[in-house]
Design an enzyme around this catalytic site. Structure first.
Site, PDB file in Angstrom:
ATOM      1  CG  HIS A 151      -2.030  -1.045   1.073  1.00  0.00           C
ATOM      2  ND1 HIS A 151      -2.934  -1.107   0.034  1.00  0.00           N
ATOM      3  CD2 HIS A 151      -2.306  -2.100   1.878  1.00  0.00           C
ATOM      4  CE1 HIS A 151      -3.727  -2.152   0.206  1.00  0.00           C
ATOM      5  NE2 HIS A 151      -3.364  -2.766   1.302  1.00  0.00           N
TER       6      HIS A 151
ATOM      7  CG  ASP B 246       0.827  -1.498  -3.637  1.00  0.00           C
ATOM      8  OD1 ASP B 246       1.433  -2.283  -2.882  1.00  0.00           O
ATOM      9  OD2 ASP B 246      -0.245  -0.951  -3.324  1.00  0.00           O
TER      10      ASP B 246
END
Length: 709
Positions: free
Chosen positions: A661, A666
């Site tokens: 996150h 990511d």
């Protein structure tokens, strides 16, 4: 036609044909039976025939559903798992729950898969053993290139970067995005390169290089696109003598901005000497000639002439001081110096006297950072220590670095008599051999913008003090134990690829350049005021994730960040308070992307935030986009679990908890997932960008149609 349909659809068609045949067979049978009956049996036959038909069709439907659940779906799931194991993740396990319905087929597939995995591991082990020597040579090359003081860039003839070292990155970081597979012209101006390359190419094709004194090398000067930084380098043409053709060129260079500026300032000083000194000297000469004239001069005239001489002498003296100051500044800045820890410098000096019969030298005091040319300073201090030994007979010395109110010092300390100024001046006029020529002590001190003197210390000892410039950079007392980031700074496979040609849609997926990106936001509703607070991207070139060429920026959203969002991405309002707004960050991101294909997990979400800022930022991303959510649904159509965590787990890709996150974390995870998917897509007959985009669009249309029901 049938081979294009999935296995489950084909099974459904077979059972559908059986279900359709049942009413037809029963109807024909009852019709033939009715012809043989005397009375009119039609109502009864239709009734019982219809009931029998519906019952049999229902039974077939139930059998088809059970067959799909216990045979078709397990076969598809096991096939997908086996495909993943073969092409993307050798450690992927076959689904036990699904395989149990397949009888001997499940264990047989597992046995064959394990055998294939063992064979692959054996092959990989042999390949690894065979390439260890090559890896060692490669690491040595990387070390040499990384630590060179000159920038090095290798480009193919399409001006794509094949290799660069750390110094090149350091020298050009301010001008653009230097990266593998990218054009060199994103960071330098074009004409000098094209002109120099044309000269070298003509020299090679004509054969003149064989007798040319510079062979296939040519010096040239170039600049960054904005013209603010000037670089001086040499281009060398790399040729394949077997094919008799040029392949690439090597550029070695250094930043000449400072030296060019120094030359210009030095020319300015010479101009000052010529222009500014002319009038005072002419006035002085005139006054001197009039005063020395044999004819008597009136007292008032004499007084005026004397005033002129005094005034012009003062002007000349002031201007001479200014010129001297400017010259010393140039001499100091032009001389090669660097920050150095005094402990290292003085230890080198002290080690020189370990074998000396009478002289002993110790390093004392706390270590300090200085900015100097360590080579010449060590030679000067060594000469001074030996002179003090001869002059005073002192045999025990202490050398240390000290910090005063305004300067830092290097001190030579002893017990005994001080040195007279005249004696010290004589020592400093002597020439000293320093490895790059001969210089006097005064010249060495002048390069450092300082002088030297001898003084009595409060404790009775004597010290010879050399002021030193302060360090340029900030230095922490502790060094980080984290290993340096290892950049992917070369890829010679790009030499064969060259510039992209033909229709982009027809190019193979594994041959394309990608930017995998992600955003973090204040919330999930971009149309209702939520804003981006972070955007990151990572490049994939030639099938490699270039972690050293990532893009990672925080954005000031111009609004508050809900605590619920901060709990997810850990970005607080304090962290973005001093960050640039989206109007500054998105244009930089567009430059970073260039003409690469974009990849994201749930790309529509991130692109919507960028699209809504189009008018404010002027950024429009028209690049092709691949969504790993859709690609996952294509290669793993046996499951509905397509979150980034679920997909990464299927490929045995670990996402560190501390980077989950985060936009960069990511992006990296999605990049590694995407590379695994490329192999699976090819196994499913999807090998070009156009095929991947078409398959993704078809899946989107199917989902839209399903959402209506």
């Amino acid at each position: 036609m049938l081979e294009r349909l999935s296995l489950r659809v084909r099974f459904l068609l077979f059972f559908g044909l059986i279900a359709a045949a049942i009413p037809a067979v029963i109807a024909v049978s009852l019709y033939l039976a009715a012809l043989r009956m005397e009375d009119d049996p039609t109502p009864q036959l239709v009734l019982f025939g219809g009931v029998a038909s519906f019952a049999l069709v229902g039974i077939v439907g139930w059998v088809a559903q059970q067959f799909d659940t216990h045979v078709a779906q397990p076969i598809v799931a096991v096939a997908r798992d086996l495909q993943t194991r073969m092409h993307a993740n050798p450690g992927n396990d076959l689904q036990q729950d699904e395989a149990r319905y397949l009888g001997i087929l499940g264990p047989t597939i597992r046995e064959a898969s394990d055998a294939m995995r063992t064979l692959r591991e054996n092959v990989d082990a042999k390949v690894e053993a065979a390439t260890q020597s090559l890896d060692r040579q490669r690491l040595r090359l990387e070390t040499v290139l990384r630590d060179l003081n000159e920038g090095v860039i290798v480009c193919n003839l399409d001006h794509q970067v094949l290799l660069y070292n750390r110094q090149a990155l350091k020298s050009l970081y301010f001008s653009g995005d230097l990266g593998l597979g990218r054009s060199i012209f994103t960071v330098v101006n074009r004409p000098p390169f094209l002109n120099t390359l044309e000269r070298l190419t003509n020299r090679f094709t004509s054969g003149r290089y064989k007798s040319h004194p510079d062979y296939l090398h040519a010096p040239f000067v170039f600049s960054t696109p904005d013209g603010r930084h000037v670089l001086q380098g040499k281009m060398s043409l790399v040729v394949d003598e077997d094919k008799d053709e040029a392949q690439s060129y090597v550029l070695t260079f250094s930043d000449a901005t400072k030296s060019m500026s120094t030359l210009a300032e030095r020319d300015g000083i010479l101009g000052t000497v010529v222009e500014d000194f002319r009038r005072p000297l002419a006035a002085l000469r005139m006054g001197a000639e009039l005063l020395s004239d044999t004819k008597p001069v009136a007292e008032d005239v004499r007084a005026k002439l004397e005033d002129i001489i005094v005034e012009e002498s003062k002007i000349l003296s002031d201007r001479l001081e200014e010129v001297t100051r400017r010259y010393q500044a140039i001499a100091t800045s032009a001389w090669p110096m660097s920050d150095i820890n005094s402990a290292n410098l003085l230890s080198v000096l002290a080690r020189r006297y370990r074998e000396h019969p009478v002289l002993r030298c110790d390093v004392s005091g706390e270590a300090q950072w200085l900015h100097c040319d360590s080579n010449t300073i060590i030679e000067l201090m060594d000469r001074l220590v030996r002179h003090v030994l001869e002059e005073t007979g002192a045999q025990v010395f202490s050398v240390e670095a000290a910090v005063g109110k305004t300067r830092r010092y290097l001190d030579i300390i002893w017990s005994g008599d001080p040195i007279r100024d005249s004696t010290l001046c004589g020592w400093l006029e002597e020439e000293i051999e320093h490895g790059a020529g001969r210089m006097t002590g005064n010249e060495i001190l002048r390069h450092h913008g300082c002088d030297a003197w001898c003084e009595q210390m409060p404790d009775g000892r004597v010290r010879l003090r050399l002021p030193m410039p302060d360090p340029v950079a900030e230095h922490s007392a502790q060094t980080s134990g984290a290993p340096p980031v290892r950049l992917e700074f070369y890829d010679f496979d790009l030499l064969q690829r060259g510039a992209p040609t033909g229709d982009l849609a027809q190019r193979r997926l594994r041959d394309l350049t990608y930017v995998v990106f992600d955003t973090e936001t204040t919330g999930l509703e971009p149309s209702n005021g939520d804003e981006m607070i972070s955007i990151a991207g990572v490049r994939i070139v030639n099938g490699r994730v270039l972690t050293g060429e990532s893009f990672d920026r925080l954005i000031n959203p111009g609004r508050s960040i809900p605590k619920s969002s901060t709990l997810v991405h850990h970005i607080s309002e304090d962290m973005v308070a001093d960050q640039p707004p989206v109007e500054e960050i998105l244009p930089r991101f567009r430059d970073y992307v260039g003409d690469a294909v974009l990849v994201a997990h749930n790309a529509a979400f991130d692109l919507r935030f960028i699209e809504l800022k189009q008018d404010r930022t002027g950024v429009r991303l028209d690049n092709p986009v691949l969504d790993t959510v859709l690609l996952s649904a294509i290669v793993h159509d046996h499951t509905d679990q397509h979150t980034l965590d679920a997909v990464a787990e299927r490929f045995s890709i670990e996402i560190p908890e501390e980077t989950r996150h985060t936009a960069l974390g990511d992006s990296l995870a999605t990049a590694y997932v995407f590379l695994k998917m490329v192999d699976l897509l090819e196994a499913n007959g999807i090998s070009t960008l156009g095929e991947a985009l078409a398959a993704s669009e078809k899946l989107v249309q199917i989902r839209r149609a399903q959402s209506r029901y």
